[in-house]
Design an enzyme around this catalytic site. Structure first.
Site, short mmCIF file in Angstrom:
data_model
loop_
_atom_site.label_atom_id
_atom_site.label_comp_id
_atom_site.label_asym_id
_atom_site.label_seq_id
_atom_site.Cartn_x
_atom_site.Cartn_y
_atom_site.Cartn_z
N GLY A 1 -37.79 26.34 5.50
CA GLY A 1 -36.76 25.68 6.29
C GLY A 1 -35.61 25.28 5.39
N CYS B 1 -43.12 27.70 1.35
CA CYS B 1 -41.92 26.97 0.90
C CYS B 1 -41.86 25.57 1.53
CB CYS B 1 -40.67 27.80 1.18
SG CYS B 1 -39.23 27.19 0.28
N TYR B 2 -40.90 25.32 2.43
CA TYR B 2 -40.83 23.99 3.06
C TYR B 2 -42.17 23.62 3.68
CZ TYR B 2 -39.22 20.14 6.00
OH TYR B 2 -39.07 18.91 6.60
N HIS C 1 -41.81 33.18 -1.15
CA HIS C 1 -41.70 33.75 0.20
C HIS C 1 -42.39 35.11 0.27
CE1 HIS C 1 -38.97 30.86 2.07
NE2 HIS C 1 -38.54 30.66 0.83
N GLU D 1 -43.03 36.78 2.80
CA GLU D 1 -42.61 37.57 3.97
C GLU D 1 -41.39 38.44 3.72
OE1 GLU D 1 -42.11 34.47 3.41
OE2 GLU D 1 -40.33 33.66 4.39
N SER E 1 -30.86 51.46 31.76
CA SER E 1 -29.50 51.45 31.20
C SER E 1 -29.26 52.66 30.32
CB SER E 1 -29.34 50.20 30.35
OG SER E 1 -30.19 50.29 29.22
N GLY E 2 -30.32 53.39 29.99
CA GLY E 2 -30.18 54.46 29.01
C GLY E 2 -30.68 54.00 27.65
N ASP F 1 -34.99 49.62 25.48
CA ASP F 1 -35.80 48.55 26.05
C ASP F 1 -36.09 48.77 27.53
OD1 ASP F 1 -35.31 47.64 23.55
OD2 ASP F 1 -33.85 46.12 24.15
N LYS G 1 -38.37 44.69 18.32
CA LYS G 1 -37.80 46.01 18.59
C LYS G 1 -38.66 47.15 18.04
CE LYS G 1 -33.99 48.14 20.09
NZ LYS G 1 -33.29 47.79 21.34
#
Ligand code: XMP
Length: 510
Positions: free
Chosen positions: A52, A79-80, A166, A168, A220-221, A224, A366
């Site tokens: 954070g 971390c935080y 970190h 990640e 929509s093309g 998603d 995504k």
């Protein structure tokens, strides 16, 4: 088996949640105000506390309900999150004066459950001002760096762990390995979250909810809405009706591709609304970008509404499918994003069209959506398509949007994308497309003078569209795009390259 990622306001919480999914474990982001009772109700198999931007000593700095540490659930603080764990359990956190940023060497000491196979020294990725000065009772310190005497602390008995670095971030060596050790070995969570399990869960949930009612979906093309529709089709087949509104501002062959996939491959009922004329009429003489967006967005809704009302006469659909993704869900919860452009989605339907929403991708990122799409058998051309704005080519045609100018841009866009694909760059670029400015310039072709439009090549790299960098396309790719644009696209006599990153530019020109 869910892992809760507690968000302390870092941009890293989403990244952590994604890394957990990459470890094939389902993850969910929760606010730091969550109580121990709420955690217990969710029954997570493990908890990760994110980093954070604040110092634990700032007032007000986000805290964690201390009773969460007593639940017996394995917890990894990052971390935080690690500092807060140290402080709340009786350790000490100090300002280190300057902090550590970037690659830092970590030195192991003693036994460790998280880093059992690691060498004596290992580089890690740091980004912090404060550092843990003393670990709480019950913890052993298993690694240190020059400015962080407690870089890793572990209490294997209570299964509480804190890491100052970190794991990640993408450039963290062994970062993913550490997360997987925590999830699979320490918390003993089986890595079973796969695309197939996502699909099976959603199919069952949709069937149970929809029963024998009818469902509507606007295509929509884009990726998603296509994946959402394919998933719903798998669940309820012909109870689904899809609507594709052709605004005249779509990419080349987009309508045909949608029709081929959904009608022929999936056997879905598709209503293809050919609304080009109505869009061009409404846009005549309009040059202001926000007005264009508004007109396109509103007309889209009106067209969709007309179809829905017509259907309502006979088979009244009760549900509407939306391709909402997890980042939209998280972001709309925090509500801090400034409105730079008014975005167009199908979400803004009028209240008197009352649908119940089905959002089968609500928990997905995504990249997961793309994999689900592949698994469902959608063609690669749809699944790996770059993002495309709701108002379509309308926000890439600067000045007035006319049928002729839309045709020039559609053909130009096709050339840009085709050459980018041939160069093998399509998937690594976030977006690559053509823009049509509102000026004409003089050129010479054959023996004659020309006075036609330039095309601007826009290609960017990005992780999330919040920031972007202009792509360093190879000169030979730029050259072949330029040659083809001038040779193949009538109305174009010059080519320019956009070298603006975001910020200060936006990705789209309008
Ligand atoms: P900008 O131009 O703001 O775009 O840097 C960021 C990303 O969003 C896309 N975009 C839209 N997507 N509806 C959408 O669904 C919209 O109205 C819209 N406008 C921009 C843009 O293509 C880029 O990926």
């Amino acid at each position: 088996m869910t892992v809760l990622v507690v968000d302390f306001g870092a941009q890293y919480a989403q990244l952590i949640a994604r890394r957990v999914r990459e470890a094939r474990v389902y993850s969910e982001i929760v606010q730091s105000t969550i109580t121990a009772d709420e955690v217990r109700a969710k029954g997570p198999a493990a908890i990760i506390l994110s980093g954070g931007p604040k110092s634990v000593y700032e007032v007000p700095a986000p805290q964690l309900d201390p009773a969460i540490f007593e639940l017996g659930i394995p917890i990894l603080g990052i971390c935080y999150g690690a500092q807060l764990m140290a402080l709340q359990l009786g350790g000490e956190v100090a300002h280190t004066g300057g902090g550590q940023y970037g690659r830092t060497e970590l030195t192991r000491q003693g036994a460790s459950s998280l880093m059992a196979e690691w060498p004596e020294t290992q580089s890690c990725w740091m980004s912090h001002g404060d550092a843990i000065a003393r670990a709480p009772e019950g913890f052993v310190v298993s690694a240190a760096t020059p400015l962080a005497p407690v870089a890793v602390m572990e209490d294997p008995r209570r299964r509480l762990f804190g890491v100052q670095f970190h794991p990640e971030v993408a450039h963290a060596e062994r970062g993913q390995e550490l997360l997987e050790t925590f999830l699979h070995d320490v918390a003993e969570i089986a890595p079973t979250w796969t695309n197939t399990s996502i699909i099976d869960d959603q199919v069952a949930a949709i069937r149970a909810r929809v029963g024998d009612e009818r469902v509507l979906c606007a295509l929509s093309g884009g990726v998603d809405s296509a994946v959402a529709a394919a998933l719903v089709t798998k669940a309820i087949g012909t109870q689904l009706t899809c609507v594709f509104v052709d605004t005249g501002l779509m990419r080349k062959d987009e309508g045909e591709q949608i029709e081929a996939t959904f009608t022929r491959q999936f056997g879905v009922r598709l209503i293809h609304v050919k609304a080009q004329d109505r869009f061009f009429d409404a846009l005549a003489g309009v040059v202001d970008p926000e007005r264009k967006r508004k007109i396109i967005g509103e007309l889209f809704i009106r067209e969709f509404e007309a179809v829905a009302r017509e259907l309502a006469e006979g088979e009244s659909p009760r549900f509407l499918v939306q391709g909402t993704l997890y980042p939209d869900v998280i972001e709309s919860g925090s509500g801090h994003a400034a409105n730079i452009k008014s975005h167009h989605n199908v979400g803004g339907l009028p209240d008197d069209l009352s649908f119940e929403l089905i959002e089968p991708l609500r928990s997905l990122f995504k990249d997961e959506v793309r994999h689900v799409g592949e698994e469902l058998g959608l063609p690669a051309q749809i699944v790996w398509r770059q993002p495309f704005p709701g108002p379509g080519l309308g926000v890439r045609i600067i000045g007035e949007v006319t049928r002729e100018r839309a045709e020039i841009l559609r053909n130009a866009d096709h050339v840009v994308v085709d050459e980018i694909r041939r160069a093998g760059l399509y998937r690594e670029l976030w977006q690559s497309f053509a823009v049509l400015p509102a000026v004409r310039t003089v050129g010479v072709m054959g023996d004659g003078r020309t006075y036609e439009y330039p095309i601007v090549i826009r290609a960017v790299t990005s992780d999330d569209a919040m920031t972007a960098d202009w792509a360093r396309l190879p000169y030979d790719v730029i050259e072949s795009i330029a040659n083809r644009l001038i040779r193949e696209v009538p109305g174009v006599n010059r080519v320019a390259l956009d070298v603006t990153s975001k910020p200060p530019g936006t990705i789209e020109w309008e």
